[in-house]
Design an enzyme around this catalytic site. Sequence first.
Site, PDB file in Angstrom:
ATOM      1  N   GLY A 165      84.019 -40.657  47.603  1.00 58.96           N
ATOM      2  CA  GLY A 165      83.894 -40.176  46.231  1.00 58.96           C
ATOM      3  C   GLY A 165      84.736 -40.992  45.283  1.00 58.96           C
ATOM      4  O   GLY A 165      85.224 -42.084  45.621  1.00 58.96           O
ATOM      5  N   ASP A 281      81.567 -29.711  37.645  1.00 56.18           N
ATOM      6  CA  ASP A 281      81.104 -30.926  38.313  1.00 56.18           C
ATOM      7  C   ASP A 281      80.063 -30.583  39.372  1.00 56.18           C
ATOM      8  O   ASP A 281      80.057 -31.158  40.465  1.00 56.18           O
ATOM      9  CB  ASP A 281      82.279 -31.671  38.943  1.00 56.18           C
ATOM     10  CG  ASP A 281      81.927 -33.121  39.270  1.00 56.18           C
ATOM     11  OD1 ASP A 281      80.980 -33.655  38.659  1.00 56.18           O
ATOM     12  OD2 ASP A 281      82.595 -33.720  40.129  1.00 56.18           O
TER      13      ASP A 281
END
Length: 450
Positions: A165, A281
């Site tokens: 990520g 998110d």
Amino acid sequence: MNLLVMVISMWVFSFTWFLSAIDARPDPPLSSVSDPVLPTEKQPFSQFSSEMAVHSPGLPEVRVVHHQDLNKKILIALIVASSLLGGILVSLLCFWICRLKNLKNSNTKSQQSQDAVKGLPMGQVLGSFNSLRMAGRKGSIALIDYQLLIAATNNFHEDNVLGEGGFGRVYKARFNDNALAAVKRLHGGSQDAEREFEIEIDWLSKIHHENIVSLLGCCIHGEARFLVYELMPNGSLESQLHGPSHGSALTWHLRMKIALDVARGLEFLHERCNPPVIHRDLKSSNILLDSNFNAKLSDFGLAIAGGNLSKDNVKLSGTLGYIAPEYILDGKLTDKSDVYAFGVVLLELLMGRKSMEKAASDQHQSIVSWAMPQLTDRSKLPNIVDPVIRNTMDLKHLYQVAAVAVLCVQPEPSYRPLITDVLHSFIPLVPLELGGSLRVPETVPPACSS
């Protein structure tokens, strides 16, 4: 041995000091030779003193130290010094016992850590760290030893990488009893990574729900930060839809189940938490799937408590393609921002396309702008559905899901439904065995002709 020498030295010093102090005290002066009070047997000594006085006119008086008084002083000194020595010995004994106890506890913890590295089962490992916890506002999380993570991930070997990520990689961790976990290794030294680490612990130590991933523990080693989660064997929704399999494992009913699970997770955040929580998110890569394709929300590093939020007190954060337009343009952040992101995920499930795709050499087009003109056209809608699930669903259900998606991605936040309404609209579309209320008729094989 050194301790014994020190004690004996202290006793000798104390005894000598006390004896010197007693000797320094002035004794009463002895009377002159003419004192009639002195007994007769002392007369010779008196005469000798007189003669000495004649020869030594500067000597004013003579002191006599009696052996009885000296013995008495020595006895008192011995008693006091012995008492002092006893007190010192008792204090040292208490100190030594406490030190041995602490050393034993330290050795026990060290042995537990070594046993864990050698292959202690995951459940026992986490249990051994229950006494050492990092507190959140209303919860706590276990601190896991760094050496345990080294052993479980084979020193963070490339073969154990599950994904990567913005702030670090995620590794598969395997423990001795074959218990598995996912370890996110955050990049050290970054303020954003440090903040994400703290926020993640703060939220997931308090939030527990079947559709929210569980945080098993964390580790701090130098500047590196580690978060240990339950392992989700089927990876993320993004990897399932856009990875090598291209969604082949996701049937229509499984996709509806995933949408229902995500809605349940969001509904818990928006309606059950106090204060409400905005994920901020939500995207397909942050929706994880277990072995039965149960979906769970993850990555709460940007989550924030709902309330009076605007661009003045909230930094613009999120992933392009999932961010609501009012958040980008005006900085307004509400629970309807999560609803918009849910609508984008729903479009991914329907069409098998990414949230942002290249439309030209240097331009990208969002799935919302591409799909909106066709979602409301019933004649075109079946043609834009993911080929993997095309013609496998009831068209009435397809139109219903498309209508929900259209409402969720409306530019105006007030036109979007509450996540509770979305949740209730999906329950009738999911089979009973998958957590919904839909009764799917069993297919009967055709009878063979005689």
